[in-house]
Design a protein around this motif. Structure first.
Motif, PDB file in Angstrom:
ATOM      1  N   TRP A 259      -7.474  13.495   3.417  1.00 37.53           N
ATOM      2  CA  TRP A 259      -8.116  14.374   2.422  1.00 37.53           C
ATOM      3  C   TRP A 259      -8.103  15.816   2.918  1.00 37.53           C
ATOM      4  N   HIS A 260      -6.885  16.370   2.894  1.00 37.53           N
ATOM      5  CA  HIS A 260      -6.657  17.692   3.455  1.00 37.53           C
ATOM      6  C   HIS A 260      -6.869  18.790   2.415  1.00 37.53           C
ATOM      7  N   LYS A 261      -7.477  19.883   2.858  1.00 38.02           N
ATOM      8  CA  LYS A 261      -7.607  21.085   2.036  1.00 38.02           C
ATOM      9  C   LYS A 261      -6.944  22.242   2.767  1.00 38.02           C
ATOM     10  N   LYS A 262      -6.169  22.988   2.024  1.00 39.68           N
ATOM     11  CA  LYS A 262      -5.404  24.087   2.608  1.00 39.68           C
ATOM     12  C   LYS A 262      -6.324  25.007   3.416  1.00 39.68           C
ATOM     13  N   GLY A 263      -5.890  25.297   4.639  1.00 36.05           N
ATOM     14  CA  GLY A 263      -6.673  26.155   5.514  1.00 36.05           C
ATOM     15  C   GLY A 263      -7.588  25.403   6.454  1.00 36.05           C
ATOM     16  N   LYS A 264      -7.782  24.101   6.212  1.00 35.11           N
ATOM     17  CA  LYS A 264      -8.631  23.308   7.081  1.00 35.11           C
ATOM     18  C   LYS A 264      -7.844  22.766   8.278  1.00 35.11           C
TER      19      LYS A 264
ATOM     20  N   PRO B  56      -0.329  18.280   6.704  1.00 33.21           N
ATOM     21  CA  PRO B  56      -0.359  17.664   5.380  1.00 33.21           C
ATOM     22  C   PRO B  56      -0.307  18.708   4.268  1.00 33.21           C
ATOM     23  N   TYR B  57      -0.031  18.240   3.078  1.00 36.48           N
ATOM     24  CA  TYR B  57      -0.171  19.042   1.871  1.00 36.48           C
ATOM     25  C   TYR B  57      -1.641  19.021   1.443  1.00 36.48           C
ATOM     26  N   ASP B  58      -2.036  20.004   0.666  1.00 36.34           N
ATOM     27  CA  ASP B  58      -3.363  19.997   0.072  1.00 36.34           C
ATOM     28  C   ASP B  58      -3.516  18.739  -0.782  1.00 36.34           C
ATOM     29  N   TRP B  59      -4.723  18.177  -0.826  1.00 33.39           N
ATOM     30  CA  TRP B  59      -4.927  16.904  -1.520  1.00 33.39           C
ATOM     31  C   TRP B  59      -4.549  16.984  -2.993  1.00 33.39           C
ATOM     32  N   GLN B  60      -4.777  18.133  -3.612  1.00 33.55           N
ATOM     33  CA  GLN B  60      -4.461  18.247  -5.036  1.00 33.55           C
ATOM     34  C   GLN B  60      -2.959  18.218  -5.289  1.00 33.55           C
ATOM     35  N   ALA B  61      -2.177  18.727  -4.330  1.00 35.50           N
ATOM     36  CA  ALA B  61      -0.719  18.662  -4.451  1.00 35.50           C
ATOM     37  C   ALA B  61      -0.218  17.254  -4.124  1.00 35.50           C
ATOM     38  N   SER B  62      -0.752  16.665  -3.057  1.00 37.38           N
ATOM     39  CA  SER B  62      -0.251  15.357  -2.634  1.00 37.38           C
ATOM     40  C   SER B  62      -0.645  14.245  -3.603  1.00 37.38           C
ATOM     41  N   LEU B  63      -1.726  14.442  -4.339  1.00 36.81           N
ATOM     42  CA  LEU B  63      -2.110  13.437  -5.337  1.00 36.81           C
ATOM     43  C   LEU B  63      -1.029  13.284  -6.400  1.00 36.81           C
ATOM     44  N   LYS B  64      -0.256  14.342  -6.646  1.00 36.15           N
ATOM     45  CA  LYS B  64       0.739  14.343  -7.722  1.00 36.15           C
ATOM     46  C   LYS B  64       2.146  13.976  -7.232  1.00 36.15           C
ATOM     47  N   PHE B  65       2.296  13.578  -5.975  1.00 38.58           N
ATOM     48  CA  PHE B  65       3.621  13.169  -5.503  1.00 38.58           C
ATOM     49  C   PHE B  65       4.167  12.057  -6.409  1.00 38.58           C
ATOM     50  N   GLU B  66       5.444  12.151  -6.713  1.00 39.54           N
ATOM     51  CA  GLU B  66       6.070  11.247  -7.681  1.00 39.54           C
ATOM     52  C   GLU B  66       6.142   9.811  -7.189  1.00 39.54           C
ATOM     53  N   GLY B  67       6.183   9.622  -5.864  1.00 37.50           N
ATOM     54  CA  GLY B  67       6.331   8.269  -5.333  1.00 37.50           C
ATOM     55  C   GLY B  67       5.220   7.322  -5.722  1.00 37.50           C
ATOM     56  N   ALA B  68       4.028   7.845  -5.977  1.00 40.89           N
ATOM     57  CA  ALA B  68       2.927   6.974  -6.403  1.00 40.89           C
ATOM     58  C   ALA B  68       3.259   6.284  -7.725  1.00 40.89           C
ATOM     59  N   TRP B  69       3.946   7.001  -8.612  1.00 46.35           N
ATOM     60  CA  TRP B  69       4.369   6.381  -9.875  1.00 46.35           C
ATOM     61  C   TRP B  69       5.405   5.289  -9.626  1.00 46.35           C
ATOM     62  N   ASP B  70       6.255   5.471  -8.615  1.00 46.63           N
ATOM     63  CA  ASP B  70       7.233   4.433  -8.278  1.00 46.63           C
ATOM     64  C   ASP B  70       6.544   3.147  -7.852  1.00 46.63           C
TER      65      ASP B  70
ATOM     66  N   ALA C  75       0.846  -1.194   0.000  1.00 47.62           N
ATOM     67  CA  ALA C  75       0.000   0.000   0.000  1.00 47.62           C
ATOM     68  C   ALA C  75       0.881   1.244   0.000  1.00 47.62           C
ATOM     69  N   TYR C  76       0.387   2.267  -0.654  1.00 49.98           N
ATOM     70  CA  TYR C  76       1.052   3.566  -0.733  1.00 49.98           C
ATOM     71  C   TYR C  76       0.221   4.578   0.042  1.00 49.98           C
ATOM     72  N   GLY C  77       0.885   5.615   0.555  1.00 52.58           N
ATOM     73  CA  GLY C  77       0.164   6.699   1.195  1.00 52.58           C
ATOM     74  C   GLY C  77       0.812   8.036   0.898  1.00 52.58           C
ATOM     75  N   ALA C  78      -0.004   9.045   0.643  1.00 50.71           N
ATOM     76  CA  ALA C  78       0.468  10.415   0.445  1.00 50.71           C
ATOM     77  C   ALA C  78      -0.107  11.278   1.553  1.00 50.71           C
ATOM     78  N   HIS C  79       0.748  12.115   2.166  1.00 49.70           N
ATOM     79  CA  HIS C  79       0.300  12.938   3.292  1.00 49.70           C
ATOM     80  C   HIS C  79      -0.523  14.111   2.775  1.00 49.70           C
ATOM     81  N   GLY C  80      -1.823  13.927   2.847  1.00 50.88           N
ATOM     82  CA  GLY C  80      -2.771  14.867   2.283  1.00 50.88           C
ATOM     83  C   GLY C  80      -3.900  14.133   1.604  1.00 50.88           C
ATOM     84  N   ILE C  81      -3.607  12.909   1.147  1.00 48.05           N
ATOM     85  CA  ILE C  81      -4.641  12.060   0.549  1.00 48.05           C
ATOM     86  C   ILE C  81      -5.357  11.249   1.623  1.00 48.05           C
ATOM     87  N   TRP C  82      -4.610  10.619   2.518  1.00 52.56           N
ATOM     88  CA  TRP C  82      -5.256   9.735   3.504  1.00 52.56           C
ATOM     89  C   TRP C  82      -6.252  10.494   4.391  1.00 52.56           C
TER      90      TRP C  82
END
Length: 427
Positions: A295-300, A312-326, A286-293
Motif C-alpha cells: 500500500w504505497h503512496k508516492k513520496g513515502k 513500487p508504484y503509487d497504490w492508485q496507479a497499481s490498482l489499475k494494472f491491466e493484469g488484474a483483469w487477466d 493469487a495476484y499481486g500488484a507492486h504498490g498494492i501489497w
C-alpha cells in the motif's frame, strides 16, 4: 457470507455445495496502511474484476510502505519501544475487524496471516532483522484472541508467512498456531504460506489433519519463474492430497528480487498464473500488484530489506494494472468451461516444458497454455474435440484448425501475437 469447504476429491474448494475458484489479491498491509475511504474504493474495484479472496497480514507487514496511520497490533514496551506481545492493542484489532466485515459484506473471503516469518526466531527474515521475536508462550493467547474476533466471518487462516521451516524451534510456533486456530475455529480452513521456490514442507505438517490445503510461492526471482509449474507438480503429488494454489506468483510491475534491474510485466504474471493452473494448482491463484501489497503512496518510504525490490508504484496507479483483469478472465474461463478438477496431462510433443496441458477428470475438456505461438503437436487422438483458441492479451476467441494423423493431433499456428489458451471440448 461465504463459508469455504474442501471438495470431496480434495482438489478444489466449494461454497454452498458449488465449486469455488479462489482468486485472491495480495493486500498484505491493509490493516496498518489503508484508510477506510481507500478500503471502500479498493473493495469495489477488485470486486468488479472478479476477485473473491483477500490475503492480508493480521500483524504489521515487515516490508510495508510508509504510512501516516498510527496502527500497531501490540502495545509498546516502555524501555525500548518494541512490541509487548502479551498486550494486544484492542483498537487496532477493532479497526481490522471493521475492515474484514466490510470486505465480507462485499463478497470477499478474508485470508489472514497469523505469523509472518519476521516474528519467528531462526527464519530467514529473523537472520537479517534484529526485531524482537514473539515469545512462544504468547502464540496461543494471540491466536485465540484472533479466532474469537474474526472467526464469525469464516476467514481462511494462513498460519505462516513466507517461512522456510528452518528449525524445530521455528516449527513449534507454526505447530502451536495451527492447532490453536483449529481448536478455537474448527470451521475455518487453514494453510501455510511458505518461502518462494520452496518445495519441501516438514512431514509433520503434511501429515497434520489440521492443515486443509497447500500454498506454494513461485515468487519474484526472474531466474526461477519455471517454479510456477514445477512447484504445482510437486505439491499436487504430495503423499496427502489437498487443494493446491500458487499464493504468490510474480507481482505485476514488481522489480526483480535481489535488486536486479527489471520488472515483471502483465505477460509475465499471466504466464505464471496459467502455468500454475494447468500443472496441478487448479484450486485457484493469487495476484499481486507492486504498490498494492505494501500500500504505497508516492513520496513515502519503501525499504529494500529482504528480497530487495525496486520502488513500487503509487497504490492508485497499481490498482489499475491491466493484469488484474487477466486474472479475473482466468476465473471466468474456469467457471464457464467447468474446469474445477483439471489435472496435468503430459501430451505436448515439443522440446519445452513451458507449454502446459491439463484435462478434466472426465476427459471432456482439455486446456493447453501456449506462451509463444507454434504448431502444436499432441500425443493423443483428439479428433472428437472441438478446439477454440483464446487470445489472453485481448480476450478474443477463434476457431482452431486441427488434423489427426496416427493418433497425433496437430493444431496449426494461430493468428494471435501473444500467449493463448487452447480449449478443447469433447463433442
Amino acid at each position: 457470507m461465504i463459508k469455504l469447504e474442501i471438495a470431496e476429491n480434495k482438489r478444489h474448494f466449494i461454497s454452498g455445495g458449488a465449486p469455488f475458484f479462489y482468486l485472491a489479491d495480495t493486500v498484505w498491509s491493509a490493516f496498518t496502511n489503508i484508510s477506510m475511504e481507500e478500503w471502500n474504493y479498493y473493495l469495489d474495484y477488485r470486486k468488479s474484476q472478479g476477485f473473491n479472496v483477500l490475503q492480508i497480514n493480521l500483524l504489521r507487514q515487515w516490508d510495508a510502505s510508509g504510512s501516516d496511520l498510527n496502527q500497531e497490533p501490540f502495545a509498546r514496551c516502555e524501555d525500548d519501544g518494541t512490541y509487548d506481545f502479551y498486550s494486544l492493542n484492542e483498537e487496532y484489532f477493532k479497526r481490522a475487524e471493521q475492515m474484514v466485515e466490510r470486505a465480507v459484506d462485499k463478497g470477499f473471503v478474508p485470508a489472514l496471516v497469523l505469523l509472518w516469518c519476521n516474528y519467528i526466531p531462526d527464519t530467514w527474515a529473523s537472520r537479517i532483522r534484529e526485531d524482537k521475536k514473539m515469545p512462544l508462550d504468547a502464540v496461543e493467547p494471540y491466536v485465540r484472541y484472533a479466532a474469537d474476533r474474526f472467526s464469525k466471518y469464516y476467514p481462511i487462516y494462513i498460519v505462516s508467512g513466507d517461512t522456510d521451516f528452518p528449525s524445530e524451534r521455528a516449527n513449534a510456533y507454526y505447530r502451536t498456531a495451527l492447532h490453536a486456530v483449529k481448536k478455537y475455529s474448527p470451521e475455518c480452513l487453514t494453510t501455510l504460506h511458505i518461502q518462494g521456490r520452496l518445495a519441501e514442507v516438514p512431514a509433520e505438517f503434511i501429515n497434520d489433519g489440521d492443515l486443509d490445503f497447500y500454498m506454494y510461492q513461485s515468487g519474484h526471482n526472474s531466474q526461477f519463474q519455471p517454479t510456477a509449474y514445477t512447484l504445482a507438480i510437486e505439491f499436487s503429488s504430495k503423499p496427502v492430497t489437498r487443494p493446491v494454489l500458487n499464493s504468490e506468483p510474480c507481482y505485476e510491475m514488481m522489480g526483480y528480487s535481489r535488486q536486479n534491474y527489471g520488472r515483471f510485466s502483465r505477460v509475465d504474471v499471466r504466464k505464471a498464473a496459467w502455468q500454475s493452473l494447468l500443472s496441478g494448482a487448479a484450486a485457484g491463484v493469487a495476484y499481486g500488484a507492486h504498490g498494492i501489497w505494501s500500500w504505497h503512496k508516492k513520496g513515502k518510504r519503501f525499504g529494500v530489506t529482504g528480497e530487495g525490490f525496486d520502488s513500487p508504484y503509487d497504490w492508485q496507479a497499481s490498482l489499475k494494472f491491466e493484469g488484474a483483469w487477466d486474472y479475473g478472465f482466468a476465473k471466468w474461463l474456469f467457471q464457464m468451461y467447468g474446469l474445477t478438477d483439471l489435472q496435468p496431462w503430459n501430451i505436448v510433443l515439443k522440446n519445452t516444458e513451458e507449454i502446459r496441458a491439463a484435462a478434466t477428470a472426465s476427459m471432456s475438456k482439455v486446456a493447453i497454455y501456449m506462451p509463444v505461438n507454434t504448431v502444436l503437436r499432441l500425443d493423443a487422438d483428439l479428433g472428437e474435440y472441438e478446439f477454440t483458441i483464446i487470445d489472453l492479451e485481448h480476450r478474443r476467441f477463434a476457431a482452431a484448425v486441427i488434423t489427426v494423423q496416427e493418433k497425433t493431433t496437430v493444431i496449426d499456428m494461430h493468428d494471435f501475437e501473444s500467449d493463448v489458451l487452447v480449449m478443447g471440448v469433447k463433442k
